[in-house]
Scaffold this motif. Structure first.
Motif, PDB file in Angstrom:
ATOM      1  N   SER A  72      71.841  37.211 120.070  1.00 35.17           N
ATOM      2  CA  SER A  72      71.504  35.836 119.688  1.00 35.17           C
ATOM      3  C   SER A  72      71.512  35.626 118.182  1.00 35.17           C
ATOM      4  N   THR A  73      70.982  36.589 117.432  1.00 34.77           N
ATOM      5  CA  THR A  73      70.940  36.411 115.972  1.00 34.77           C
ATOM      6  C   THR A  73      72.346  36.252 115.414  1.00 34.77           C
ATOM      7  N   THR A  74      73.292  36.982 115.967  1.00 33.30           N
ATOM      8  CA  THR A  74      74.677  36.866 115.511  1.00 33.30           C
ATOM      9  C   THR A  74      75.258  35.518 115.908  1.00 33.30           C
ATOM     10  N   PHE A  75      75.009  35.110 117.145  1.00 30.13           N
ATOM     11  CA  PHE A  75      75.543  33.833 117.614  1.00 30.13           C
ATOM     12  C   PHE A  75      75.035  32.672 116.764  1.00 30.13           C
ATOM     13  N   ALA A 118      73.786  32.759 113.737  1.00 28.70           N
ATOM     14  CA  ALA A 118      74.270  32.874 112.355  1.00 28.70           C
ATOM     15  C   ALA A 118      75.699  32.340 112.238  1.00 28.70           C
ATOM     16  N   ARG A 119      76.492  32.562 113.266  1.00 33.19           N
ATOM     17  CA  ARG A 119      77.901  32.151 113.217  1.00 33.19           C
ATOM     18  C   ARG A 119      78.120  30.709 113.652  1.00 33.19           C
ATOM     19  N   HIS A 120      77.338  30.235 114.636  1.00 27.85           N
ATOM     20  CA  HIS A 120      77.732  29.013 115.340  1.00 27.85           C
ATOM     21  C   HIS A 120      76.626  27.969 115.477  1.00 27.85           C
ATOM     22  N   TYR A 121      75.522  28.113 114.762  1.00 25.46           N
ATOM     23  CA  TYR A 121      74.386  27.203 114.979  1.00 25.46           C
ATOM     24  C   TYR A 121      74.763  25.746 114.720  1.00 25.46           C
ATOM     25  N   SER A 122      75.406  25.471 113.605  1.00 28.41           N
ATOM     26  CA  SER A 122      75.767  24.082 113.285  1.00 28.41           C
ATOM     27  C   SER A 122      76.747  23.524 114.311  1.00 28.41           C
ATOM     28  N   GLU A 123      77.708  24.343 114.711  1.00 30.89           N
ATOM     29  CA  GLU A 123      78.659  23.906 115.739  1.00 30.89           C
ATOM     30  C   GLU A 123      77.947  23.608 117.055  1.00 30.89           C
ATOM     31  N   LEU A 124      76.992  24.456 117.411  1.00 35.92           N
ATOM     32  CA  LEU A 124      76.252  24.253 118.663  1.00 35.92           C
ATOM     33  C   LEU A 124      75.558  22.902 118.657  1.00 35.92           C
ATOM     34  N   LEU A 125      74.833  22.598 117.586  1.00 33.72           N
ATOM     35  CA  LEU A 125      74.079  21.338 117.530  1.00 33.72           C
ATOM     36  C   LEU A 125      74.996  20.120 117.488  1.00 33.72           C
ATOM     37  N   ALA A 126      76.247  20.315 117.132  1.00 37.66           N
ATOM     38  CA  ALA A 126      77.187  19.192 117.065  1.00 37.66           C
ATOM     39  C   ALA A 126      77.855  18.910 118.403  1.00 37.66           C
ATOM     40  N   GLN A 127      77.617  19.773 119.403  1.00 38.70           N
ATOM     41  CA  GLN A 127      78.273  19.596 120.692  1.00 38.70           C
ATOM     42  C   GLN A 127      77.661  18.426 121.463  1.00 38.70           C
ATOM     43  N   ASN A 128      78.526  17.671 122.115  1.00 42.87           N
ATOM     44  CA  ASN A 128      78.097  16.575 122.979  1.00 42.87           C
ATOM     45  C   ASN A 128      78.429  16.912 124.430  1.00 42.87           C
ATOM     46  N   GLY A 129      77.755  16.243 125.348  1.00 43.64           N
ATOM     47  CA  GLY A 129      78.032  16.437 126.759  1.00 43.64           C
ATOM     48  C   GLY A 129      76.803  16.900 127.506  1.00 43.64           C
ATOM     49  N   THR A 130      77.003  17.283 128.757  1.00 44.09           N
ATOM     50  CA  THR A 130      75.904  17.774 129.574  1.00 44.09           C
ATOM     51  C   THR A 130      75.549  19.200 129.152  1.00 44.09           C
ATOM     52  N   ILE A 131      74.390  19.663 129.591  1.00 40.05           N
ATOM     53  CA  ILE A 131      74.002  21.044 129.294  1.00 40.05           C
ATOM     54  C   ILE A 131      75.044  22.005 129.856  1.00 40.05           C
ATOM     55  N   THR A 180      62.682  20.048 117.934  1.00 40.28           N
ATOM     56  CA  THR A 180      63.286  18.749 118.205  1.00 40.28           C
ATOM     57  C   THR A 180      63.915  18.741 119.597  1.00 40.28           C
ATOM     58  N   ALA A 181      64.004  17.553 120.157  1.00 39.87           N
ATOM     59  CA  ALA A 181      64.621  17.412 121.473  1.00 39.87           C
ATOM     60  C   ALA A 181      66.079  17.869 121.443  1.00 39.87           C
ATOM     61  N   SER A 182      66.778  17.604 120.341  1.00 37.69           N
ATOM     62  CA  SER A 182      68.179  18.014 120.227  1.00 37.69           C
ATOM     63  C   SER A 182      68.304  19.531 120.248  1.00 37.69           C
ATOM     64  N   PHE A 183      67.441  20.213 119.497  1.00 37.61           N
ATOM     65  CA  PHE A 183      67.493  21.666 119.500  1.00 37.61           C
ATOM     66  C   PHE A 183      67.233  22.220 120.893  1.00 37.61           C
TER      67      PHE A 183
END
Length: 371
Positions: A128-131, A133-146, A242-245
């Motif tokens: 998880s720490t690697t994921f 570190a690499r992709h956190y901003s991209e993750l929060l920018a994703q739209n759609g269902t879970i 936050t709800a988004s997180f």
């Protein structure tokens, strides 16, 4: 009495009150709250609660509170997989590439990784720490269902270079997200609905849910997570995320840690693995597989650790811990003796105080009820 489609759970005529024991442990290790429960042969035989839902507020932590069980959720996800295997919808050796039509874009090391390797943390998927570190901003920018975001997570980590050689052990929440995405593909259901269908409903876990349990109001109606700094004795309540997180994190890590339950509901699930020969909740082959290490005599299996302990003979002890949102849990089981123990504290610490508190709680439960 707690009735169950696949077994019976009940409270014994007299349940030992362990509040005083747990209060002593809570104070010794500076925990805000502490609770635990033991079940033997399907009966709740002892339980206790001590301290508070939130530091500085008199609202008591209760044994009936729903708690975040964190990574102890992994055995539930592995059990869902086992139920699907029993139904012929997937197999333990199903490779990743059969569930992802775009697998040619993945790192070639992952294409033949199997469901079993993912659930045993041996597919090479990053931790998880690697994921993050690499992709956190991209993750929060994703739209759609879970479910859609979870598939994006799965595809993203499989395009990366393996963090370890596939086959080596590396604990990975995102590996469980990939496994869940595979189960979602073969069933056309999201992981959340699969947990309800295969865990909550058949075991009548009516006080269980998916998603974070947290209460910002004062007095709180649910336990609040805390952090205990090193060399400090007063835990600090954690603020709400936050709800988004939470939405995006459930997609990325939910199958590895987003189940909440009361202690008694949680014990129902664990006891179902002990009582399976009477209930056929799982096939005998699957039930056995879900109690054994992936490799060797001891170690990590599919969502649990199996260890040789004298008090668990003639079989092995089963255990897993979980920490999430400043809350920590552990279970220890002696299947051959019909004993399940669960323990919880609403605190995380920098010096393992919470681990020591949970170990002390488990030791009391095991010493009283395993023999």
């Amino acid at each position: 009495m707690y009735s169950c489609l696949h077994g019976q759970y009940s409270a014994s005529a007299t349940i030992d009150n362990l509040n005083a024991d747990f209060e002593r442990i809570r104070l010794q290790f500076h925990m805000p709250g502490l609770s635990g429960l033991a079940m033997k042969n399907g009966e709740i035989v002892g339980q206790g609660e001590a301290g508070f839902r939130r530091q500085g507020n008199p609202s008591s932590l209760l044994v009936t509170d729903r708690i975040n069980i964190g990574s102890c959720s992994k055995w539930m996800t592995a059990t869902v997989a086992g139920r699907l295997v029993d139904r012929g919808l997937i197999s333990w050796t199903t490779p990743i590439h059969t569930c992802f039509p775009n697998y040619t874009s993945f790192n070639c090391a992952f294409r033949s990784a199997t469901l079993e390797q993912l659930l045993s943390h041996r597919a090479g998927i990053q931790q998880s720490t690697t994921f993050y570190a690499r992709h956190y901003s991209e993750l929060l920018a994703q739209n759609g269902t879970i479910r859609q975001i979870r598939r994006w997570v799965a595809e993203t980590v499989m395009k990366d270079v393996p963090e370890v050689i596939p086959g080596e052990f590396l604990y990975s929440n995102q590996g469980y997200a990939v496994a869940a995405a595979m189960m979602e593909f073969v069933t056309n259901q999201d992981w959340e609905s699969l947990v309800k269908q295969h865990i909550f409903d058949p075991l009548q876990m009516v006080n269980s849910s998916i998603g974070r349990v947290y209460d910002d109001i004062i007095p709180p109606k649910a336990p609040v997570g805390h952090n205990l700094r090193i060399n400090q004795t007063v835990p600090i309540p954690r603020p709400a995320d936050t709800a988004s997180f939470l939405y995006h994190d459930q997609a990325a890590a939910g199958p590895g840690g987003y189940i909440a339950s009361t202690l008694s509901d949680w014990a129902k699930f664990l006891y179902a693995h002990i009582n399976n020969n009477k209930t056929n909740y799982l096939s005998a082959e699957t039930a056995a597989k879900l109690k054994h290490p992936y490799m060797g005599i001891e170690g990590y299996g599919l969502g649990i650790n199996a260890y040789n302990r004298s008090w668990a003979t003639p079989g092995q002890s089963l255990t897993h811990g979980g920490d999430i949102f400043g809350q920590d849990t552990v279970f220890w089981m002696a299947p051959s003796r019909g004993v399940v123990t669960v323990a919880y504290t609403n605190c995380d610490s920098e010096d393992d105080s919470e681990s020591n508190a949970l170990d002390a709680t488990a030791n009391i439960l095991l010493s009283r009820y395993v023999y």
